[in-house]
Motif scaffolding. Structure first.
Motif, mmCIF file in Angstrom:
data_model
loop_
_atom_site.group_PDB
_atom_site.id
_atom_site.type_symbol
_atom_site.label_atom_id
_atom_site.label_comp_id
_atom_site.label_asym_id
_atom_site.label_seq_id
_atom_site.Cartn_x
_atom_site.Cartn_y
_atom_site.Cartn_z
ATOM 1 N N PHE A 210 44.596 43.265 45.070
ATOM 2 C CA PHE A 210 45.300 43.394 43.833
ATOM 3 C C PHE A 210 46.653 42.874 43.615
ATOM 4 O O PHE A 210 46.988 41.998 42.749
ATOM 5 C CB PHE A 210 45.604 44.946 43.550
ATOM 6 C CG PHE A 210 44.217 45.693 43.070
ATOM 7 C CD1 PHE A 210 43.714 45.375 41.978
ATOM 8 C CD2 PHE A 210 43.883 46.519 43.824
ATOM 9 C CE1 PHE A 210 42.692 45.822 41.295
ATOM 10 C CE2 PHE A 210 42.668 47.224 43.270
ATOM 11 C CZ PHE A 210 42.193 46.957 42.017
ATOM 12 N N THR A 211 47.360 42.586 44.915
ATOM 13 C CA THR A 211 48.782 41.865 44.804
ATOM 14 C C THR A 211 48.366 40.270 44.348
ATOM 15 O O THR A 211 49.185 39.869 43.596
ATOM 16 C CB THR A 211 49.358 41.943 45.966
ATOM 17 O OG1 THR A 211 49.604 43.385 46.174
ATOM 18 C CG2 THR A 211 50.828 41.422 45.945
ATOM 19 N N THR A 212 47.540 39.614 45.159
ATOM 20 C CA THR A 212 47.298 38.278 44.842
ATOM 21 C C THR A 212 46.809 38.265 43.446
ATOM 22 O O THR A 212 46.993 37.120 42.750
ATOM 23 C CB THR A 212 46.468 37.617 46.043
ATOM 24 O OG1 THR A 212 45.144 38.531 45.910
ATOM 25 C CG2 THR A 212 46.951 37.751 47.554
ATOM 26 N N ALA A 213 45.708 38.947 42.928
ATOM 27 C CA ALA A 213 45.233 38.753 41.609
ATOM 28 C C ALA A 213 46.278 39.286 40.731
ATOM 29 O O ALA A 213 46.227 38.230 39.743
ATOM 30 C CB ALA A 213 44.096 40.008 41.461
ATOM 31 N N ILE A 214 47.303 39.960 40.859
ATOM 32 C CA ILE A 214 48.301 40.168 39.964
ATOM 33 C C ILE A 214 49.203 38.886 39.588
ATOM 34 O O ILE A 214 49.471 38.288 38.647
ATOM 35 C CB ILE A 214 49.152 41.213 40.160
ATOM 36 C CG1 ILE A 214 48.429 42.726 40.174
ATOM 37 C CG2 ILE A 214 50.509 41.485 39.359
ATOM 38 C CD1 ILE A 214 49.076 43.959 40.697
ATOM 39 N N PHE A 215 49.419 38.316 40.655
ATOM 40 C CA PHE A 215 50.194 37.094 40.884
ATOM 41 C C PHE A 215 49.423 35.734 40.073
ATOM 42 O O PHE A 215 50.213 35.209 39.254
ATOM 43 C CB PHE A 215 50.607 36.527 42.220
ATOM 44 C CG PHE A 215 51.705 35.450 42.532
ATOM 45 C CD1 PHE A 215 53.021 35.699 42.012
ATOM 46 C CD2 PHE A 215 51.085 34.144 42.272
ATOM 47 C CE1 PHE A 215 53.714 34.670 42.112
ATOM 48 C CE2 PHE A 215 51.867 33.036 42.513
ATOM 49 C CZ PHE A 215 53.312 33.470 42.288
#
Length: 518
Positions: A210-215
């Motif tokens: 989720f963190t990389t997708a949000i970025f």
């Protein structure tokens, strides 16, 4: 003495106005990401929310995030407990040296370790590789509190267990492990929330969470609504961890009744297992420290991109130290009233103010940065792209860690000393500065060390909020590594590791010393 007790009860029931006012500042800061995520998610409408939450990519991100976080947490917990027991309870050769060496992987940021491993072979750019690398980087977060707990627990329980005929394993699980659960749980939950928010290492290892997708939603598509919805899912994952962390802090440990009644620790002989354990420690040191540092040394001496950024080293070092120290001081100052209110004045306000930072602790820096950009442009445009905005992001991200470091020291200070100081004519703020502050100085020092360590390696919020012309060692490592210029990134990564050793050493010393004084 009755008037002292009455004053103490009155102080506990009615917090000073300056404490309430000071508490509202960090509360307002921490509320910003929550307000932003709610507003941006609402703009998508019910249809957009349903489409985002129930599409296949969301399930894939959820599965990856849970697999990574669970795998790293379990592996780091097993390694941390094993290392702590060996250095505190066994007759391991050189255990005094290993006691310090086991915490040194904290000095190597996770994204630096990922850069080192991924530059060796592309096969490490996978979920198993990410779990291995991040476990080696994270296990000290479990080792340190468990080692401190082992120093404070009474070994008499273990002696009684052995006298009843229980073997080493049964003694460990029945007599020792229950005493270590609060420390183990706190360390494991800290690793878990770190994995929810990890970005730099996962981006380098090509693992989607989720963190990389949000970025990517923001950086590549400028889709802040999608990023907000993904943040809601991540926040939902963080809530159980935050609740468990707060509950864990309320668990009472079974410790020594008193120094005089405690039995001396008798080290357990490893016998035939001694060579195996020693090999395990050496292998752990090689994988956790040797590979990252050896790879950095290789790229410092070789590589076609070497020397590209040498002129940027000194400015990046200065910015790293200045922002790291400034952010650590600001975060610690904001945490003090929160902890004082929670410890001295129990109630709904103190419970809300203390728990709120833990709710956003697992959110990635990109969400906090987006919230500050969104709200600053609309409410206070003058601070957009300023140093103040970046320092506020650091405070929001790392406030819970400062609270945890300060709480132990505040709880050791008697609440009666402030009423005594006020009875001598000092105002509440004066009494705090002259009486309370010197007594909680050790906790403040530990908080400053931990904050500076975390801020110096923070990546996403710094990338998005740093004023024009400001770059840190972490952002320089990211910039060169992302372009596969490993030799150019090596000097910045090596320097970041070197300056991280100082706060790691201080924080480790405080943690182990705290275990001795319990």
């Amino acid at each position: 003495m009755n008037w002292i007790k009455a004053s103490a009860r009155h102080a506990r029931a009615t917090p000073s106005p300056w404490i309430i006012a000071a508490t509202l500042v960090p509360v307002a800061l921490v509320m910003m990401p929550l307000i932003y995520v709610t507003l941006r998610a609402a703009q998508a409408g019910l249809g957009g929310i349903g489409e985002e939450l129930f599409r296949g990519r969301t399930y894939t991100l959820l599965a990856n995030t849970l697999i990574l976080a669970t795998g790293v947490t379990v592996a780091a917990s097993l390694i941390g407990v094993a290392v702590a027991w060996c250095v505190e309870r066994s007759d391991l050769s050189g255990r005094h040296l290993w006691r310090v060496a086991a915490s040194l992987p904290l000095a190597v940021p996770a994204f630096v370790s990922s850069y080192a491993w991924s530059s060796i072979d592309i096969s490490f750019q996978s979920m198993p590789g990410a779990i291995l690398i991040l476990s080696l980087s994270s296990y000290p977060l479990v080792y340190l509190p468990v080692a401190a707990a082992l120093r404070s627990t009474d070994p008499g329980f273990e002696d009684v267990s052995r006298s009843l005929g229980n073997g080493p394993w049964r003694t460990f699980f029945r007599a020792l492990l229950p005493q270590l659960l609060p420390a183990l749980g706190s360390g494991a939950l800290l690793v878990l929330t770190h994995m929810f928010a990890e970005f730099g290492a996962l981006a380098l290892l090509r693992v989607q969470t989720f963190t990389t997708a949000i970025f990517q939603s923001y950086e590549l598509q400028f889709d802040s609504a999608s990023a907000a919805l993904q943040s809601l899912v991540l926040m939902a994952l963080c809530l159980p961890a935050a609740y468990a962390e707060m509950r864990m802090r309320g668990v009472k440990r079974v410790t020594r009744v008193g120094r005089g009644s405690a039995r001396r620790v008798t080290t357990v002989p490893l016998r035939r297992a001694a060579p195996v354990v020693l090999v395990f420690f050496i292998l752990l040191g090689v994988l956790g420290l040797g590979v990252p540092l050896g790879t950095l040394a290789y790229w410092l001496l070789h590589g076609s991109s070497g020397g590209l950024g040498y002129s940027e080293i000194l400015p990046a070092l200065m910015d790293t130290v200045v922002y790291g120290l400034s952010g650590a001081v600001l975060t610690s100052i904001l945490a003090i009233p929160l902890v004082l209110l929670a410890v001295r004045h129990r109630g709904r306000l103190s419970a809300f103010a203390e728990r709120l930072p833990y709710i956003v602790h697992g959110l990635p820096g990109v969400v906090v940065a987006l919230a500050l950009v969104f709200l600053s442009i609309r409410l206070v445009p003058a601070i957009y792209q300023s140093s103040l905005l970046l320092l506020c992001a650091y405070a929001i991200l790392f406030l819970p860690l400062a609270q945890s470091s300060l709480r132990a020291s505040v709880e050791l200070v008697s609440p009666q000393i402030e009423p005594i100081a006020r009875s001598l004519g000092r105002r509440p703020l004066q009494a705090f500065i002259s009486v309370v502050l010197p007594n909680i100085a050790p906790g403040i020092g530990a908080a400053l060390a931990l904050m500076m360590l975390e801020i110096m390696r923070e990546l996403t919020a710094t990338l998005m909020l740093a004023p024009t012309g400001v770059s840190t060692l972490a952002t320089q490592v990211w910039s060169y590594t992302y372009d596969a210029e490993y030799a150019a990134a090596a000097p910045f990564a090596a320097l970041l590791v070197l300056i991280s050793i100082i706060p790691v050493w201080f924080f480790t010393r405080r943690m182990l010393h705290y275990g001795e004084t319990l």
